[in-house]
Design a protein around this motif. Sequence first.
Motif, short mmCIF file in Angstrom:
data_model
loop_
_atom_site.label_atom_id
_atom_site.label_comp_id
_atom_site.label_asym_id
_atom_site.label_seq_id
_atom_site.Cartn_x
_atom_site.Cartn_y
_atom_site.Cartn_z
N ARG A 24 -9.97 4.10 1.39
CA ARG A 24 -8.71 4.63 0.85
C ARG A 24 -8.35 5.99 1.44
NH1 ARG A 24 -7.02 2.32 -4.16
NH2 ARG A 24 -8.26 0.48 -4.66
N SER A 25 -9.31 6.66 2.08
CA SER A 25 -9.01 7.97 2.66
C SER A 25 -8.06 7.88 3.85
CB SER A 25 -10.31 8.65 3.11
OG SER A 25 -10.89 7.99 4.23
N ARG A 26 -7.99 6.70 4.49
CA ARG A 26 -7.07 6.49 5.62
C ARG A 26 -6.50 5.08 5.47
NH1 ARG A 26 -10.03 8.22 11.09
NH2 ARG A 26 -7.88 8.48 11.80
N PRO A 27 -5.62 4.87 4.50
CA PRO A 27 -5.20 3.50 4.17
C PRO A 27 -4.50 2.76 5.30
CG PRO A 27 -3.89 5.12 2.97
CD PRO A 27 -5.04 5.86 3.59
N ALA A 28 -3.72 3.44 6.12
CA ALA A 28 -3.04 2.74 7.21
C ALA A 28 -4.05 2.23 8.23
CB ALA A 28 -2.02 3.65 7.87
N LEU A 29 -4.94 3.10 8.67
CA LEU A 29 -5.93 2.71 9.67
C LEU A 29 -6.88 1.64 9.15
CD1 LEU A 29 -6.76 3.42 12.57
CD2 LEU A 29 -8.38 5.06 11.62
N HIS A 30 -7.11 1.64 7.83
CA HIS A 30 -8.04 0.69 7.21
C HIS A 30 -7.30 -0.43 6.48
CE1 HIS A 30 -10.99 4.36 6.95
NE2 HIS A 30 -11.01 3.80 8.15
N THR A 31 -6.08 -0.71 6.90
CA THR A 31 -5.26 -1.68 6.16
C THR A 31 -5.89 -3.06 6.09
OG1 THR A 31 -3.09 -2.74 5.99
CG2 THR A 31 -3.83 -2.17 8.21
N VAL A 32 -6.54 -3.53 7.15
CA VAL A 32 -7.10 -4.88 7.11
C VAL A 32 -8.28 -4.97 6.14
CG1 VAL A 32 -8.17 -6.73 8.45
CG2 VAL A 32 -6.23 -5.47 9.40
N PRO A 33 -9.28 -4.08 6.22
CA PRO A 33 -10.34 -4.14 5.20
C PRO A 33 -9.80 -4.01 3.78
CG PRO A 33 -11.00 -2.69 6.99
CD PRO A 33 -9.56 -3.04 7.24
N LEU A 34 -8.86 -3.12 3.57
CA LEU A 34 -8.32 -2.92 2.22
C LEU A 34 -7.62 -4.17 1.71
CD1 LEU A 34 -6.99 0.73 2.54
CD2 LEU A 34 -8.70 -0.04 0.88
N THR A 35 -6.74 -4.75 2.54
CA THR A 35 -5.94 -5.87 2.05
C THR A 35 -6.77 -7.15 1.91
OG1 THR A 35 -5.13 -6.30 4.29
CG2 THR A 35 -3.76 -4.95 2.87
N VAL A 36 -7.68 -7.40 2.86
CA VAL A 36 -8.51 -8.60 2.75
C VAL A 36 -9.45 -8.48 1.55
CG1 VAL A 36 -10.32 -9.98 3.84
CG2 VAL A 36 -8.36 -9.19 5.19
N CYS A 37 -10.05 -7.31 1.36
CA CYS A 37 -10.95 -7.14 0.22
C CYS A 37 -10.20 -7.20 -1.11
CB CYS A 37 -11.72 -5.82 0.34
SG CYS A 37 -12.99 -5.88 1.64
#
Length: 290
Positions: A24-37
């Motif tokens: 969550r500290s870099r939501p754009a860069l981590h969008t795939v892990p965040l959305t899939v999880c």
Amino acid sequence: MDSSTWLRVPDVHAFLARAGGFLRSRPALHTVPLTVCEGLRARGPQAYGDEAPVFGVLERGGEVRAAYFRTPPYRLIVTPLTPEEAGALASHLEAAGDPVPGVNADDATAAAFAEAWRARTREEPRLHERLRLYRLGELRWPDPAPEGRARVAEARDRGPVARWYAEFVRDIGGGGAQDPGAWADARIAERRVSLWETPDGVPVSMAALTLPVAGQIRVAHVYTPAGLRGRGYGGAATAHASRAALAEGAAEVLLFADLANPTSNGVYQRVGYRPVTDFAVYDLAGAADG
């Protein structure tokens, strides 16, 4: 002395408990892990296939520095790594006996991991595609807009939505796709598919939304059948889905585009999307597409 350690995490709940703050500290860069999880958490582990997902984190001094996951049969998803961290991850996965059909990450990380895996297997990786991550700036409606109107997909649209999902996956060279009917059922029930239809009520394009997480929503699976392209339908469906994401309260609206398709990149930029960073997808030795 580097105290970094790659650790396996048993399931999505433990993964988010351990790595959620980092992601969550870099939501754009981590969008795939965040959305899939978020999809796994909300829809259950069967949402992305029959096999159990695999999760891991890189910890340094008790803090998460990086993370990976894979929902078989799909490729490995990795957050940004240094070349040394990528090499250590390759060693960790090989020691665990994990199959690695491919990798999807930012350009530098994907290249570093593909090279580390090549060094271990002596097999050449194959570049599958390059993607550009975009963030919505000021939403602009297509001008001129195509005739027709936008609406949210309903149960009666299950047929075309399922078919277009399958065609989308085929067109991007993907394999191991989710069951098209199940994919359509879940997203129609959640009201996460925007359609553009002609004045006589015939759907001609779709754009789906991921579940909201960490203040961001991603527009995904933008698809217009081949015979209907070039008429502005895809841009209109994307604009409608983007407006729906903003109305839902998203602080960031994101999407990926294939860099080999200048038409779609141009469409997204015209409705207000701006580049964030580039990603690369590699197939690794002996891998099936995923």
